[in-house]
Write a protein that holds these residues in place. Structure first.
Motif, PDB file in Angstrom:
ATOM      1  N   ILE A  54       0.827  -1.200   0.000  1.00  0.00           N
ATOM      2  CA  ILE A  54       0.000   0.000   0.000  1.00  0.00           C
ATOM      3  C   ILE A  54       0.867   1.258   0.000  1.00  0.00           C
ATOM      4  O   ILE A  54       1.955   1.279   0.585  1.00  0.00           O
ATOM      5  CB  ILE A  54      -1.003   0.104   1.187  1.00  0.00           C
ATOM      6  N   VAL A  55       0.358   2.273  -0.687  1.00  0.00           N
ATOM      7  CA  VAL A  55       0.987   3.583  -0.657  1.00  0.00           C
ATOM      8  C   VAL A  55      -0.122   4.557  -0.259  1.00  0.00           C
ATOM      9  O   VAL A  55      -1.082   4.733  -0.988  1.00  0.00           O
ATOM     10  CB  VAL A  55       1.562   3.965  -2.032  1.00  0.00           C
ATOM     11  N   ASP A  56      -0.017   5.130   0.926  1.00  0.00           N
ATOM     12  CA  ASP A  56      -1.030   6.103   1.328  1.00  0.00           C
ATOM     13  C   ASP A  56      -0.506   7.504   1.061  1.00  0.00           C
ATOM     14  O   ASP A  56       0.560   7.676   0.464  1.00  0.00           O
ATOM     15  CB  ASP A  56      -1.440   5.884   2.791  1.00  0.00           C
ATOM     16  N   THR A  89      -5.528   2.543  -6.388  1.00  0.00           N
ATOM     17  CA  THR A  89      -5.879   3.156  -5.111  1.00  0.00           C
ATOM     18  C   THR A  89      -5.355   4.585  -5.004  1.00  0.00           C
ATOM     19  O   THR A  89      -6.061   5.478  -4.536  1.00  0.00           O
ATOM     20  CB  THR A  89      -5.325   2.307  -3.948  1.00  0.00           C
TER      21      THR A  89
ATOM     22  N   LYS B  39      -7.596  -0.730  -1.252  1.00  0.00           N
ATOM     23  CA  LYS B  39      -8.324   0.516  -0.982  1.00  0.00           C
ATOM     24  C   LYS B  39      -8.681   0.657   0.486  1.00  0.00           C
ATOM     25  O   LYS B  39      -8.452   1.709   1.092  1.00  0.00           O
ATOM     26  CB  LYS B  39      -9.594   0.578  -1.840  1.00  0.00           C
ATOM     27  N   VAL B  41      -7.361  -0.889   3.064  1.00  0.00           N
ATOM     28  CA  VAL B  41      -6.151  -0.807   3.887  1.00  0.00           C
ATOM     29  C   VAL B  41      -5.566   0.611   3.833  1.00  0.00           C
ATOM     30  O   VAL B  41      -5.140   1.168   4.846  1.00  0.00           O
ATOM     31  CB  VAL B  41      -5.094  -1.842   3.435  1.00  0.00           C
ATOM     32  N   THR B  42      -5.606   1.205   2.638  1.00  0.00           N
ATOM     33  CA  THR B  42      -5.099   2.571   2.499  1.00  0.00           C
ATOM     34  C   THR B  42      -5.974   3.552   3.287  1.00  0.00           C
ATOM     35  O   THR B  42      -5.462   4.440   3.981  1.00  0.00           O
ATOM     36  CB  THR B  42      -5.040   2.975   1.010  1.00  0.00           C
ATOM     37  N   SER B  45      -5.101   3.267   6.829  1.00  0.00           N
ATOM     38  CA  SER B  45      -3.825   3.915   7.128  1.00  0.00           C
ATOM     39  C   SER B  45      -4.026   5.419   7.339  1.00  0.00           C
ATOM     40  O   SER B  45      -3.495   5.998   8.288  1.00  0.00           O
ATOM     41  CB  SER B  45      -2.858   3.656   5.968  1.00  0.00           C
TER      42      SER B  45
END
Lengths: 125, 135, 278
Positions: A54-56, A89, B39, B41-42, B45
């Motif tokens: 994941i990249v937030d 995402t 999605k 999980v993001t 976060s």
């Protein structure tokens, strides 16, 4: 806290992220990279995120920060190996990573840094 | 260990990572597609970071849920006892930030989830509930 | 049912009038389904149902009621799949009332009339079972078809070394576009292709939502270090896009797939000429 190792190949610094990034690690990486660019006089930075699931917005901002920072020190940054799910995402999140160059994999990223062919990317030709 | 209906504290940066891992485990167990897992999980976060940075810490609860029409999904409830959000409209506006961030946290989480609920009271705290249904 | 005062008349009527009621029932149903199911098939079905109705109406036979519902459900499902309308399907059940009522009228038996009212509402319940099964069977058919359509309609083809093509045909909705997007991005990773041409020649209309999805796909592809060209933008669609005020920004769009391929080749530094490369 884990630190992300920075490898040097020729005049390129390679950062391969293999851990679940927490914010402190991200900030530490930014600092470490700035130091190493100055010390080594590297011409390019490759951040390999093949293993990142994941990249937030915080991690996304790190890419942009590293890119602009290294540009100031005359080094080009390429983010390689972004997974499809991560890319979808990020777009949904509203993050376009403007100013950050990307490539499908490490090899293509090296090529981007090694021989910048003006005709490879549309919009630049 | 079953990953259902677990509550985690959010009092450090490591906890943000733990919340992500927990949401990932619950979403995967529920059979969610990889893109939708990513999605939620993001979103988790972003919300967990908000709770830690702006809410002064709090907790996250993750549960697998089924709606009235039999659709399965994953729900995340993030709660803090922080200062609350004085202007909800502003907080949900893209690019508006109370700190040094990009201002994508809340609006981003809202876009990544199928359902989004924000409950906040000045001086008492904030609870954000997001749900993602399995396609 | 049928345990009122004294001996019930309706079960007897069902038994004695079996031939007449069954024939009339068959006649009414046949009129509705005209030729799409043979008389012999239909007769076999109705005879089975009639026997079960007789047993159920006679009372004391729980099993018959269950079997009857199961048989009706089975018939409704197959009607739904064969494309019969809901009323054509429901008539198969309701027509038994008409057929039986004609028998009851003929006897002018008041008690049979009274029992018929109860029978009628019982048949209505059976009709509901039929309808519900029919509806859920149809929904299943639709769901299956949608899934097949999703799978069928999202091929990703190789146009050239390092250039993928996605010919989109039909109406794009949110779910389908998501599938297209994911398939395309995954194939880019698998093949290591640098370019994708999304061809929308076969897409009848572009609304804001579809345009947004296309934009998102291109943006996601860029994040991965690849590039997309959108081709097949017909004048009509170009007009809609402008009218809707959608910004395609610096995303390359071409009128035809051929133009897009030529553009992708050029960007990849590939020259196509008549002579062989020395």
């Amino acid at each position: 806290m884990d630190r992300v190792p920075i490898l040097k190949i020729g005049d390129v610094l390679l950062v391969s992220i293999q851990i679940d990034l927490q914010d402190q690690t991200v900030l530490a990486l930014q600092e470490d990279l700035a130091d190493r660019i100055v010390k080594t006089g590297a011409r390019g930075v490759i951040i390999d995120i093949t293993a990142v699931d994941i990249v937030d917005s915080f991690i996304g901002r790190m890419f942009a920060t590293i890119a602009s920072m290294s540009r100031l020190m005359d080094a080009e940054t390429v983010v390689v190996g972004m997974r499809p799910a991560v890319a979808i995402t990020l777009v949904e999140l509203g993050l376009s990573l403007g100013g950050v160059r990307t490539a499908l994999d490490l090899e293509k990223g090296m090529r981007v840094l090694g021989a910048p062919l003006p005709a490879v990317r549309p919009g630049t030709s | 260990m079953t990953a259902q209906d677990v509550e985690l504290p959010i009092v450090s940066n490591e906890d943000v990572v733990r919340v992500r891992q927990l949401v990932r485990a619950v979403a995967a167990e529920a059979g969610m597609s990889l893109v939708d897992q990513t999605k939620i999980v993001t979103a988790a976060s972003e919300l967990a970071r908000n709770t830690f940075v702006h809410g002064g810490g709090g907790s996250a609860r993750v549960e697998s849920v089924v709606n009235a029409r039999g659709r399965a999904g994953v729900r995340l409830v993030v709660t803090d006892n922080g200062p609350g959000i004085p202007d909800i409209d502003k907080a949900l506006t893209e690019g508006w930030t109370s700190g040094s961030g990009l201002g994508l946290g809340l609006p981003g989480a809202r876009r990544l989830a199928d359902e989004f609920e924000l409950d906040t009271k000045a001086g008492e705290g904030t609870t954000v509930t997001v749900t993602k249904w399995i396609r | 049912m049928s345990d009122g005062a004294g001996k019930a008349h309706l079960p007897e009527l069902l038994r004695s009038g079996r031939e007449a009621v069954l024939d009339r029932w068959l006649e009414v149903v046949l009129e509705g389904v005209r030729g799409r199911i043979t008389e012999r098939e239909l007769k076999a079905e109705l005879t089975e149902l009639y026997a079960l109705i007789e047993r159920a109406v006679a009372g004391g036979d729980e099993e018959a009621g269950r079997e009857l519902r199961a048989a009706l459900a089975e018939i409704s499902r197959s009607r739904a799949r064969q494309g019969f309308s809901p009323s054509e399907t429901a008539v198969s059940v309701f027509a038994v009332k008409q057929a039986l009522l004609e028998q009851v009228s003929a006897t002018a038996d008041m008690q049979a009339y009274a029992e018929f009212i109860e029978f009628s509402s019982w048949v209505d319940d059976l009709g509901l079972v039929t309808f519900e099964t029919y509806a859920s069977a149809r929904e299943q058919v639709i769901a299956d078809q949608m899934e097949q359509l999703l799978e069928l309609s999202t091929p990703v083809v190789k146009l050239w070394d390092g250039i993928l093509g996605v010919p989109l045909v039909g109406t794009l909705d949110s779910a389908r576009t998501q599938v297209v997007m994911e398939t395309l991005l995954e194939r880019l990773v698998e093949t290591g292709a640098q370019f994708a041409v999304i061809d929308i020649t076969g897409v009848p209309a572009v609304d804001t939502e579809v345009a947004q999805h296309l934009l998102k796909t291109v943006m996601a592809a860029r994040l991965m270090g690849t590039d997309c060209v959108i081709s097949g933008v017909r004048p009509q669609i170009a007009q809609t896009i402008v009218a809707l005020g959608i910004e395609f920004g610096d995303i390359a769009t071409k009128a035809s797939l051929a133009d897009a391929l030529a553009y992708a080749l050029e960007c990849s530094g590939i020259q196509v000429t008549g002579r062989t490369e020395a």
